[in-house]
Design a protein around this motif. Structure first.
Motif, short mmCIF file in Angstrom:
data_model
loop_
_atom_site.label_atom_id
_atom_site.label_comp_id
_atom_site.label_asym_id
_atom_site.label_seq_id
_atom_site.Cartn_x
_atom_site.Cartn_y
_atom_site.Cartn_z
N ARG A 33 0.84 -1.21 0.00
CA ARG A 33 0.00 0.00 0.00
C ARG A 33 0.87 1.25 0.00
O ARG A 33 0.62 2.20 -0.75
CB ARG A 33 -0.93 0.00 1.21
CG ARG A 33 -1.85 1.19 1.27
CD ARG A 33 -2.70 1.15 2.55
NE ARG A 33 -3.61 2.26 2.61
CZ ARG A 33 -3.29 3.46 3.11
NH1 ARG A 33 -2.08 3.67 3.58
NH2 ARG A 33 -4.17 4.43 3.14
N GLU A 34 1.89 1.27 0.86
CA GLU A 34 2.80 2.42 0.92
C GLU A 34 3.52 2.61 -0.41
O GLU A 34 3.67 3.74 -0.89
CB GLU A 34 3.79 2.25 2.05
CG GLU A 34 3.18 2.37 3.43
CD GLU A 34 4.15 2.02 4.54
OE1 GLU A 34 5.37 1.90 4.28
OE2 GLU A 34 3.68 1.85 5.68
N SER A 35 3.96 1.51 -1.01
CA SER A 35 4.65 1.58 -2.29
C SER A 35 3.74 2.13 -3.38
O SER A 35 4.14 2.99 -4.18
CB SER A 35 5.15 0.18 -2.68
OG SER A 35 5.72 0.19 -3.96
N LEU A 36 2.50 1.67 -3.41
CA LEU A 36 1.54 2.17 -4.40
C LEU A 36 1.20 3.64 -4.17
O LEU A 36 1.02 4.40 -5.12
CB LEU A 36 0.27 1.32 -4.37
CG LEU A 36 0.42 -0.10 -4.92
CD1 LEU A 36 -0.85 -0.90 -4.66
CD2 LEU A 36 0.75 -0.08 -6.39
N HIS A 37 1.16 4.04 -2.90
CA HIS A 37 0.87 5.44 -2.59
C HIS A 37 2.01 6.34 -3.09
O HIS A 37 1.76 7.40 -3.67
CB HIS A 37 0.66 5.61 -1.09
CG HIS A 37 0.22 6.97 -0.69
ND1 HIS A 37 -1.02 7.48 -1.03
CD2 HIS A 37 0.85 7.95 0.00
CE1 HIS A 37 -1.12 8.71 -0.56
NE2 HIS A 37 0.00 9.01 0.07
N LYS A 38 3.25 5.90 -2.90
CA LYS A 38 4.40 6.66 -3.41
C LYS A 38 4.35 6.74 -4.93
O LYS A 38 4.61 7.80 -5.51
CB LYS A 38 5.71 6.02 -2.95
CG LYS A 38 5.99 6.19 -1.48
CD LYS A 38 7.26 5.47 -1.08
CE LYS A 38 7.48 5.50 0.42
NZ LYS A 38 8.65 4.72 0.82
N ARG A 39 4.04 5.63 -5.56
CA ARG A 39 3.96 5.60 -7.02
C ARG A 39 2.85 6.54 -7.51
O ARG A 39 3.01 7.23 -8.51
CB ARG A 39 3.72 4.19 -7.51
CG ARG A 39 3.68 4.06 -9.01
CD ARG A 39 3.65 2.59 -9.41
NE ARG A 39 3.37 2.42 -10.81
CZ ARG A 39 4.28 2.45 -11.77
NH1 ARG A 39 5.55 2.63 -11.46
NH2 ARG A 39 3.93 2.29 -13.03
N GLN A 40 1.74 6.56 -6.81
CA GLN A 40 0.64 7.46 -7.17
C GLN A 40 1.10 8.91 -7.13
O GLN A 40 0.78 9.70 -8.03
CB GLN A 40 -0.54 7.26 -6.23
CG GLN A 40 -1.70 8.20 -6.51
CD GLN A 40 -2.73 8.22 -5.40
OE1 GLN A 40 -2.48 7.74 -4.30
NE2 GLN A 40 -3.88 8.77 -5.68
N LYS A 41 1.84 9.29 -6.09
CA LYS A 41 2.34 10.66 -5.98
C LYS A 41 3.26 10.99 -7.16
O LYS A 41 3.18 12.08 -7.73
CB LYS A 41 3.09 10.85 -4.66
CG LYS A 41 2.19 10.94 -3.46
CD LYS A 41 3.01 11.19 -2.21
CE LYS A 41 2.14 11.34 -1.00
NZ LYS A 41 2.93 11.63 0.20
N ILE A 42 4.15 10.05 -7.51
CA ILE A 42 5.07 10.27 -8.62
C ILE A 42 4.29 10.44 -9.92
O ILE A 42 4.56 11.35 -10.72
CB ILE A 42 6.08 9.11 -8.73
CG1 ILE A 42 7.03 9.14 -7.54
CG2 ILE A 42 6.85 9.17 -10.05
CD1 ILE A 42 7.88 7.88 -7.39
N LEU A 43 3.31 9.57 -10.16
CA LEU A 43 2.53 9.65 -11.39
C LEU A 43 1.70 10.93 -11.43
O LEU A 43 1.53 11.53 -12.50
CB LEU A 43 1.63 8.42 -11.53
CG LEU A 43 2.36 7.12 -11.82
CD1 LEU A 43 1.39 5.94 -11.76
CD2 LEU A 43 3.06 7.17 -13.16
N HIS A 44 1.20 11.37 -10.29
CA HIS A 44 0.44 12.62 -10.25
C HIS A 44 1.35 13.80 -10.61
O HIS A 44 0.95 14.72 -11.33
CB HIS A 44 -0.19 12.81 -8.88
CG HIS A 44 -1.10 13.98 -8.79
ND1 HIS A 44 -2.19 14.15 -9.60
CD2 HIS A 44 -1.07 15.07 -7.98
CE1 HIS A 44 -2.78 15.28 -9.32
NE2 HIS A 44 -2.12 15.87 -8.33
N THR A 45 2.59 13.78 -10.11
CA THR A 45 3.56 14.82 -10.45
C THR A 45 3.85 14.80 -11.95
O THR A 45 3.90 15.86 -12.59
CB THR A 45 4.86 14.61 -9.65
OG1 THR A 45 4.55 14.68 -8.26
CG2 THR A 45 5.89 15.67 -9.99
N CYS A 46 4.04 13.61 -12.51
CA CYS A 46 4.28 13.50 -13.95
C CYS A 46 3.11 14.04 -14.75
O CYS A 46 3.30 14.72 -15.77
CB CYS A 46 4.55 12.04 -14.34
SG CYS A 46 6.11 11.39 -13.74
#
Length: 59
Positions: A33-46
């Motif tokens: 869950r934490e890993s997916l949350h970090k990935r979500q933040k990165i994708l949102h920034t992109c």
């Protein structure tokens, strides 16, 4: 049969669920869950950067 019934149904919900959860499964799910949350933040920034570039190219 009566003893099995008591073991399964004469306990609180937390203890009941502990009988069916693999050791470490909850920690693994929390890490995922934490890993997916970090990935979500990165994708949102992109996405935000992509929108900015697209807007700049329209001018």
């Amino acid at each position: 049969m009566l003893a099995l019934g008591l073991d399964l149904f004469a306990v609180n919900d937390e203890k009941f669920m502990d009988m069916f959860v693999a050791p470490g499964a909850i920690d693994a799910l929390q890490n995922e869950r934490e890993s997916l949350h970090k990935r979500q933040k990165i994708l949102h920034t992109c996405l935000s950067e992509f929108k900015s570039v697209a807007t700049a190219l329209q001018w």
